[in-house]
Design a protein around this motif. Structure first.
Motif, mmCIF file in Angstrom:
data_model
loop_
_atom_site.group_PDB
_atom_site.id
_atom_site.type_symbol
_atom_site.label_atom_id
_atom_site.label_comp_id
_atom_site.label_asym_id
_atom_site.label_seq_id
_atom_site.Cartn_x
_atom_site.Cartn_y
_atom_site.Cartn_z
ATOM 1 N N LYS A 81 2.655 1.518 -3.775
ATOM 2 C CA LYS A 81 0.902 2.391 -4.077
ATOM 3 C C LYS A 81 1.137 3.835 -4.053
ATOM 4 O O LYS A 81 0.986 5.260 -5.047
ATOM 5 N N ARG A 82 1.011 4.195 -2.818
ATOM 6 C CA ARG A 82 0.679 5.596 -2.404
ATOM 7 C C ARG A 82 1.827 6.781 -3.130
ATOM 8 O O ARG A 82 1.661 7.313 -3.395
ATOM 9 N N ALA A 105 1.006 -1.280 -0.144
ATOM 10 C CA ALA A 105 -0.038 0.038 -0.295
ATOM 11 C C ALA A 105 1.090 1.209 -0.173
ATOM 12 O O ALA A 105 0.528 1.995 -0.640
ATOM 13 N N ASP A 106 1.861 1.051 0.784
ATOM 14 C CA ASP A 106 2.771 2.276 1.264
ATOM 15 C C ASP A 106 3.419 2.878 -0.389
ATOM 16 O O ASP A 106 3.620 3.930 -0.966
ATOM 17 N N ILE A 108 1.774 7.081 -7.248
ATOM 18 C CA ILE A 108 0.421 7.070 -7.181
ATOM 19 C C ILE A 108 1.594 8.824 -6.887
ATOM 20 O O ILE A 108 0.239 9.844 -8.173
ATOM 21 N N GLN A 109 1.548 9.594 -6.264
ATOM 22 C CA GLN A 109 2.022 10.270 -6.093
ATOM 23 C C GLN A 109 2.824 10.623 -7.166
ATOM 24 O O GLN A 109 3.002 11.959 -7.295
#
Length: 376
Positions: free
Chosen positions: A74-75, A71-72, A78-79
């Motif tokens: 992916k964030r 999840a980290d 995306i950022q």
């Protein structure tokens, strides 16, 4: 004469080499020209305008669909895409298996054996060592599937028991064949059949609550608030499963549960339950703080252009109050038995000079105090 002939032969050879070199250069130039022609023919046409939004959206969808990323990660990706870095390349996914030589030193339990992880066939000190040393993406070890251990004294790999078949070393003072747990008796471990695994603290100090599905301390068992499967949830702060967590949970006055160490961190900047937003500190303990805030509000009234008349809902007593004066420091619940500042604005009735006029007219007409109703 012979020497002259030799010189002429050498000159002819040099001329031949020069001619060959010229032919080679010509061939190279032709090849380069042919290559340029091929590039001109086979290269796809570059569009005049590229839809950046569509390209960015497709890249974000690809990142979200990549199951190998945490999840980290992916964030972060995306950022990066949203900030304009559309050329970011995802690294190769992390290996699923641990390193070939896993460390078997354990700092979690006192035992004379190491376990063989059934998922990757590697040797670790315990299941916690496996989870900590495994790379991202590797699943946690299932304690109930352990079938083999390795003796620390003779290094013999064998079936999971509490005594070495070779040197007869006892692996642990406490052994549970269901949970495959070996440890010392210092923490008073015991197996709870209702919970389904071992806990620490001594069986005599706990009673199992069938409704909460948890072992509750006997000191608070009679007074604790029962909620069905209350502990079969994640901690609202750290999101770790509280039912199987090694960290002790704590009941809040509202009935919700949270990790004790997470509650201590939360209390440093917020006095409310992260789930229902009720005050988790006793009313007697908060009375002094609320009185001090009420004095600050009385000493610093709002300017006329910032006056507001609002409807509030108190999170503590769940009473809705109308025609309350707004202040940026907070709005105190007018209920005499509550007086909490844990309130939220539900509706702005009037603002500015109209709020002052409306309030003064209400007072001149001798209207009733703010109307309090139980929230639905």
């Amino acid at each position: 004469m012979d020497n002259d002939d030799d010189f002429r032969d050498e000159d002819m050879d040099m001329d031949d080499h020069s001619a060959n070199d010229d032919d080679d250069l010509s061939d190279d130039e032709d090849a380069m020209e042919d290559g340029n022609d091929m590039d001109d023919v086979t290269a796809p046409p570059v569009p005049a305008e590229e839809d950046a939004a569509v390209a960015r959206r497709r890249a974000i969808q690809a990142v979200m669909a990549d199951t190998s990323l945490s999840a980290d990660e992916k964030r972060f990706r995306i950022q990066s895409l949203m900030t304009g870095n559309r050329t970011i390349q995802a690294p190769a996914p992390a290996p699923v298996l641990p390193a070939q030589e896993a460390s078997a030193a354990c700092v979690h339990y006192e035992r004379n054996c190491n376990i063989v992880a059934p998922c990757c066939n590697r040797v670790f000190g315990c299941r916690i060592c496996h989870d900590e040393l495994s790379p991202p993406g590797h699943p946690p070890l299932n304690r109930f599937l352990i079938r083999e251990v390795v003796c620390k004294n003779c290094n013999v790999r064998q079936a999971a028991t509490n005594q070495c078949t070779s040197c007869h070393t006892v692996f642990g003072e406490y052994h549970c064949g269901i949970c495959n747990l070996w440890m010392s008796l210092g923490k008073k471990p015991f197996h709870c059949d209702q919970c389904g695994f071992c806990r620490v603290g001594g069986m005599e100090s706990f009673r199992h609550c069938d409704q909460c599905c948890m072992c509750i301390s006997v000191t608070v068992f009679e007074t604790h608030q029962c909620l069905k499967d209350k502990y079969k949830n994640n901690c609202p702060v750290c999101r770790e499963d509280m039912f199987s967590s090694r960290q002790s949970p704590q009941d809040l006055p509202c009935g919700h549960a949270i990790h004790a160490h997470c509650f201590r961190k939360l209390a440093g900047f917020d006095y409310r339950c992260p789930i229902c937003k009720k005050t988790v500190v006793s009313q007697q303990s908060m009375a002094a703080a609320w009185e001090a805030r009420a004095r600050d509000i009385a000493e610093h009234p709002m300017p006329a252009d910032l006056q507001r008349i609002v409807t509030i809902m108190c999170n503590d007593c769940e009473v809705k109050s109308h025609n309350c004066q707004w202040h940026f420091l907070g709005i105190q619940c007018p209920v005499a038995t509550c007086r909490s500042f844990n309130t939220v604005v539900e509706e702005v009735i009037s603002s500015g000079p109209d709020a002052i006029v409306g309030r003064s007219n209400a007072n001149d007409n001798g209207s009733a105090p703010p109307n309090n109703t139980r929230g639905g």
